[in-house]
Design a protein around this motif. Sequence first.
Motif, short mmCIF file in Angstrom:
data_model
loop_
_atom_site.label_atom_id
_atom_site.label_comp_id
_atom_site.label_asym_id
_atom_site.label_seq_id
_atom_site.Cartn_x
_atom_site.Cartn_y
_atom_site.Cartn_z
N GLY A 1 34.17 68.31 36.41
CA GLY A 1 34.86 69.13 37.40
C GLY A 1 34.45 68.73 38.81
N ALA A 2 35.26 69.13 39.78
CA ALA A 2 34.94 68.82 41.18
C ALA A 2 33.69 69.58 41.62
CB ALA A 2 36.12 69.17 42.07
N TRP B 1 33.87 77.87 50.85
CA TRP B 1 33.87 78.12 49.41
C TRP B 1 32.43 78.42 48.99
CZ3 TRP B 1 33.34 74.00 45.17
CH2 TRP B 1 33.53 74.58 43.91
N VAL C 1 36.81 70.21 54.58
CA VAL C 1 37.67 70.70 53.50
C VAL C 1 39.04 71.06 54.05
CG1 VAL C 1 37.80 72.24 51.52
CG2 VAL C 1 35.61 71.86 52.65
N ASP D 1 36.33 67.35 50.65
CA ASP D 1 36.81 67.94 49.40
C ASP D 1 38.33 68.03 49.46
OD1 ASP D 1 37.49 69.59 47.25
OD2 ASP D 1 35.80 70.95 47.53
N TYR E 1 42.68 70.40 46.85
CA TYR E 1 43.99 71.06 47.03
C TYR E 1 45.01 70.14 47.71
CZ TYR E 1 41.54 75.35 45.77
OH TYR E 1 40.81 76.31 45.10
N1 PMP Z 1 36.47 72.59 45.61
C1 PMP Z 1 37.11 73.70 45.99
C2 PMP Z 1 37.42 73.89 47.43
C3 PMP Z 1 37.49 74.66 45.03
O1 PMP Z 1 38.14 75.76 45.41
C4 PMP Z 1 37.17 74.45 43.67
C5 PMP Z 1 37.52 75.45 42.60
N2 PMP Z 1 37.48 76.78 42.94
C6 PMP Z 1 36.49 73.27 43.33
C7 PMP Z 1 36.15 72.37 44.32
C8 PMP Z 1 36.05 73.00 41.92
O2 PMP Z 1 37.04 72.62 41.05
P1 PMP Z 1 36.71 72.24 39.54
O3 PMP Z 1 37.39 73.28 38.71
O4 PMP Z 1 37.29 70.87 39.34
O5 PMP Z 1 35.23 72.24 39.36
#
Ligand code: PMP
Length: 408
Positions: free
Chosen positions: A109-110, A135, A181, A213, A216
Motif C-alpha cells: 500500500g501507499a 493526512w 500532496v 504523494d 489521488y
Molecule cells: N496517501 C494518502 C494521501 C491517502 O489518503 C491514503 C489513504 N487514505 C494513502 C496514501 C494510503 O493508501 P493505501 O491504501 O495504498 O495505503
Amino acid sequence: MTASLDTSSTRAVSRRIAAVTESATLAIDARAKALRAAGEDVISFGAGEPDFPTPEPIVEAAVAACRDPRNHRYTPTAGLPELRAAIATKTARDSGLAVEAAQVLVTNGAKHAVFQAFATLLDPGDEVLVMAPYWTTYPEAIALAGGVPVAVGADESTGFRVGVDELDAACTPRTKVLLFVSPSNPTGAVYPAQEIEAIGGWAAERGLWVVTDEIYEHLVYGGRTHHSLPVLAPDVAERCVVINGVAKTYAMTGWRVGWLIGPDDIVKAATNLQSHATSNVSNIAQAAAVAAVRGDLSAAAEMREAFDRRRRTMVRMLRETTGVECPEPLGAFYCFPSVKGALGRTIRGRTPQSSAELAELVLDEAEVAVVPGEAFGAPGYFRLSYALGDDDLVEGVTRLQKLLAEAT
Ligand code: PMP
C-alpha cells in the motif's frame, strides 16, 4: 503449570511505539462499523475508500494468479519485474515522468511507501515540512523514523494551499524534506501548475528532498488537471520520491499495493529495509496490480464521474447546513467544511466546544460518523468522505442538517 502474559510496567510498550496515536480515521470507521454490527443504522462518512468493487478484469487476473504455483513462492522484495516495468510505463503515460523499472519499489500500500520513504531519508532530528491540514499518518511515519514533523498551515482563505513564503518561514538548517500532496487528503485542494513549479523550484534552491504523494492523481474535478512535481520542477527531480498506488484509482484499498519511485540509492536502501520487514508484497495482489496499471483508465473515469456527482451534492447540502461553511474541494473524495459556526451552541442539552466534541454528538444523536479536523491538525473542521452510495450520502447529510438546525 500455566504461563501468563506479563503485564507489569517493566514490560511496558516502548516509548517510540507508545507515542504513536491510533489512526483517527480508522478508529471512527471501526466505531461506526461496530455500531452497525450491533444493529444501529449508522451512516459513515469516515472511511477514505471507494465503495465500488474492484473492476472485473483486475479480479480475474488475481484469480488466474492464484492458480499459478510460481505465485505460491517468495518473489523479489522490490516487486514482480513485470509490475515494476508496468508502473514505470504508467508513470510516463500519466505523469510524463521517465523512470526505470529499477527505480520502483512495490510496497504494501501507499501507506507503507510513506513509512519506507521517511525511514530511508531521515536521521534523528531531521525536520520535514508537512502542509496542514495533513493526512493523519504523515506525522506518525515521520516521528517513527526519528524525524520531526513541522506543520505549515493553510486555511480556506487560500483554498487550503500553502505558498512558498510560508514554507520558507518554516525552513531551518535542520529541514531535510518537504512533503508535497496534491490532490490533498483531507482538504481536496489541488495545486495549479505554476504553484507546483514555484514550490518545487524553491525546494531545489534550498537543497531539500521532496516526498510527493500522488495517490489521488486521477481524482480531480471541475476541469482541473493533476501535475507531477518532478515533471514541473526538474531541478528537484534527482531528490524526489514519488508515492502512489492502486487503492484509490482502481477501488483496490483492500489489495494493499502501492509503490515509491526514487533515485537508485534510495530505492536500494528502502528495498533492504523491506527485505527484513515484509519481504515481497503478496504475488496475487501484485498480479492484480499489473492488470490495473497496464489497463486503460475507463473504469477509473466512470468512478470519477460518480464521485464528482456526489461531491456536488454534498457541497450543496453542506452549504445549506446551519453553522457549516464548505469550500469546494477539487480533488480526492473529501469535503472539509468549517463547523466553527456550530460550536459553543446547545444541541439536545450538550454544548460542544470543539469539532471533536461535535463529531461525538453527531454520532450519538444522528448516527452519522465524520472525522473531526483535530485528526488532521485542523480543529474546527469536519472531514466527510463522499465515496459512499448516493442515497446514503443524502440521508447522512440530511440527518446532520436536521440535528444542527436544532442549535440554539
Ligand atoms: N496517501 C494518502 C494521501 C491517502 O489518503 C491514503 C489513504 N487514505 C494513502 C496514501 C494510503 O493508501 P493505501 O491504501 O495504498 O495505503
